[in-house]
Design a protein around this motif. Sequence first.
Motif, PDB file in Angstrom:
ATOM      1  N   LEU A 103      -2.285   3.089   3.313  1.00 50.29           N
ATOM      2  CA  LEU A 103      -1.403   4.200   2.972  1.00 50.29           C
ATOM      3  C   LEU A 103      -1.977   5.525   3.463  1.00 50.29           C
ATOM      4  O   LEU A 103      -1.276   6.341   4.070  1.00 50.29           O
ATOM      5  CB  LEU A 103      -1.185   4.243   1.462  1.00 50.29           C
ATOM      6  N   GLU A 104      -3.259   5.737   3.194  1.00 50.19           N
ATOM      7  CA  GLU A 104      -3.902   6.999   3.569  1.00 50.19           C
ATOM      8  C   GLU A 104      -3.888   7.217   5.074  1.00 50.19           C
ATOM      9  O   GLU A 104      -3.750   8.354   5.543  1.00 50.19           O
ATOM     10  CB  GLU A 104      -5.338   7.026   3.041  1.00 50.19           C
ATOM     11  N   SER A 105      -3.995   6.127   5.830  1.00 49.51           N
ATOM     12  CA  SER A 105      -4.031   6.253   7.288  1.00 49.51           C
ATOM     13  C   SER A 105      -2.681   6.661   7.865  1.00 49.51           C
ATOM     14  O   SER A 105      -2.607   7.093   9.023  1.00 49.51           O
ATOM     15  CB  SER A 105      -4.493   4.934   7.923  1.00 49.51           C
ATOM     16  N   ARG A 106      -1.616   6.518   7.086  1.00 44.23           N
ATOM     17  CA  ARG A 106      -0.270   6.817   7.570  1.00 44.23           C
ATOM     18  C   ARG A 106       0.378   7.995   6.840  1.00 44.23           C
ATOM     19  O   ARG A 106       1.559   8.255   7.006  1.00 44.23           O
ATOM     20  CB  ARG A 106       0.612   5.559   7.454  1.00 44.23           C
ATOM     21  N   LEU A 107      -0.421   8.674   6.024  1.00 39.91           N
ATOM     22  CA  LEU A 107       0.030   9.865   5.318  1.00 39.91           C
ATOM     23  C   LEU A 107      -0.851  11.042   5.724  1.00 39.91           C
ATOM     24  O   LEU A 107      -1.920  10.849   6.312  1.00 39.91           O
ATOM     25  CB  LEU A 107      -0.052   9.636   3.802  1.00 39.91           C
ATOM     26  N   PRO A 108      -0.454  12.265   5.429  1.00 37.98           N
ATOM     27  CA  PRO A 108      -1.278  13.418   5.786  1.00 37.98           C
ATOM     28  C   PRO A 108      -2.692  13.319   5.212  1.00 37.98           C
ATOM     29  O   PRO A 108      -2.885  12.761   4.121  1.00 37.98           O
ATOM     30  CB  PRO A 108      -0.507  14.595   5.177  1.00 37.98           C
ATOM     31  N   ASP A 109      -3.670  13.854   5.932  1.00 39.95           N
ATOM     32  CA  ASP A 109      -5.063  13.816   5.482  1.00 39.95           C
ATOM     33  C   ASP A 109      -5.189  14.385   4.073  1.00 39.95           C
ATOM     34  O   ASP A 109      -4.593  15.428   3.754  1.00 39.95           O
ATOM     35  CB  ASP A 109      -5.957  14.630   6.422  1.00 39.95           C
ATOM     36  N   GLY A 110      -5.947  13.670   3.240  1.00 41.14           N
ATOM     37  CA  GLY A 110      -6.189  14.133   1.878  1.00 41.14           C
ATOM     38  C   GLY A 110      -5.127  13.745   0.877  1.00 41.14           C
ATOM     39  O   GLY A 110      -5.180  14.167  -0.280  1.00 41.14           O
ATOM     40  N   SER A 111      -4.137  12.948   1.297  1.00 38.26           N
ATOM     41  CA  SER A 111      -3.067  12.552   0.375  1.00 38.26           C
ATOM     42  C   SER A 111      -3.614  11.758  -0.809  1.00 38.26           C
ATOM     43  O   SER A 111      -4.512  10.925  -0.662  1.00 38.26           O
ATOM     44  CB  SER A 111      -2.014  11.714   1.103  1.00 38.26           C
ATOM     45  N   SER A 112      -3.073  12.025  -1.973  1.00 38.19           N
ATOM     46  CA  SER A 112      -3.476  11.346  -3.198  1.00 38.19           C
ATOM     47  C   SER A 112      -2.658  10.069  -3.358  1.00 38.19           C
ATOM     48  O   SER A 112      -1.428  10.116  -3.471  1.00 38.19           O
ATOM     49  CB  SER A 112      -3.250  12.270  -4.397  1.00 38.19           C
ATOM     50  N   VAL A 113      -3.354   8.932  -3.345  1.00 37.37           N
ATOM     51  CA  VAL A 113      -2.687   7.632  -3.321  1.00 37.37           C
ATOM     52  C   VAL A 113      -3.186   6.759  -4.468  1.00 37.37           C
ATOM     53  O   VAL A 113      -4.375   6.757  -4.799  1.00 37.37           O
ATOM     54  CB  VAL A 113      -2.977   6.924  -1.969  1.00 37.37           C
TER      55      VAL A 113
END
Length: 269
Positions: A103-113
């Motif tokens: 998920l983090e790799s496909r969302l903006p840097d620093g996204s809370s997942v």
Amino acid sequence: MPTTTAIFGAGVMGETLLSGLIRSGRTVEELVITERRADHAEKLKAKYGVRVLDNAAAAAAADVLVLVVKPQDMTGLLAEISEHVVPGNVVVSLAAGITTAFLESRLPDGSSVVRVMPNTPALVDQGMAAVSPGRHCTDEHLDEAEALLRSCGKVVRLDEKHLDAVTAISGSGPAYIFYVVEAMIEAGVVLGMPRSTSTELVVQTLYGAATMLKETGEHPTVLRERVSSPGGTTVAALRQLDDHKVRAAFITAIEAAASRSHELASPLD
């Protein structure tokens, strides 16, 4: 100011979460859903009075984004919503096998997942969910994810490395219970009882046994021994289960489920 929660994918689990949130006190003004089946979306809109938006619009409107799509649909969904995820948002995934790293790799840097493993008893507000934070998840965001899942059951917080085991135990667990129940009902029929009577006996016995486990806090071994009089009927039955290595078979089966959970996630990493 109330937060807005968007549920992406209002199938069985998505609708379960939606109805649980409403029962727990969330207003429909705080909720948004997306659903690609137009007829189903209209039914949900009529039933709950909730807003139905497309994926991009829902992502732009939401503070909490709950992803309840099939694993194979996740890449496409993330591509649609990524540019609308902003600092302060939390992305909660209920998709089996989808890691926080994916998920983090496909969302903006620093996204809370947050990654969640739920199970189907959430349909009757008796779910068991495990939640695991991603690298950038704040305590506040993890608390928010837990509050969502508590609307339809219990929640535990675990490191992500344990989620394959959670999938194998509580995620797949209801199927194991139903499997045993099927066998017990069939045994009653073989012994000459009407199927309806056998079903009532087994279901209530299961409910009673589960309630004893939950309310007494006793170890299952202690409770089992109290039913097992020396030389009695229960001991005779349990001996057959041991002779057929049923306990070992269950452990092996759950290990296989955990292994399969890991395999399913690997191609996505």
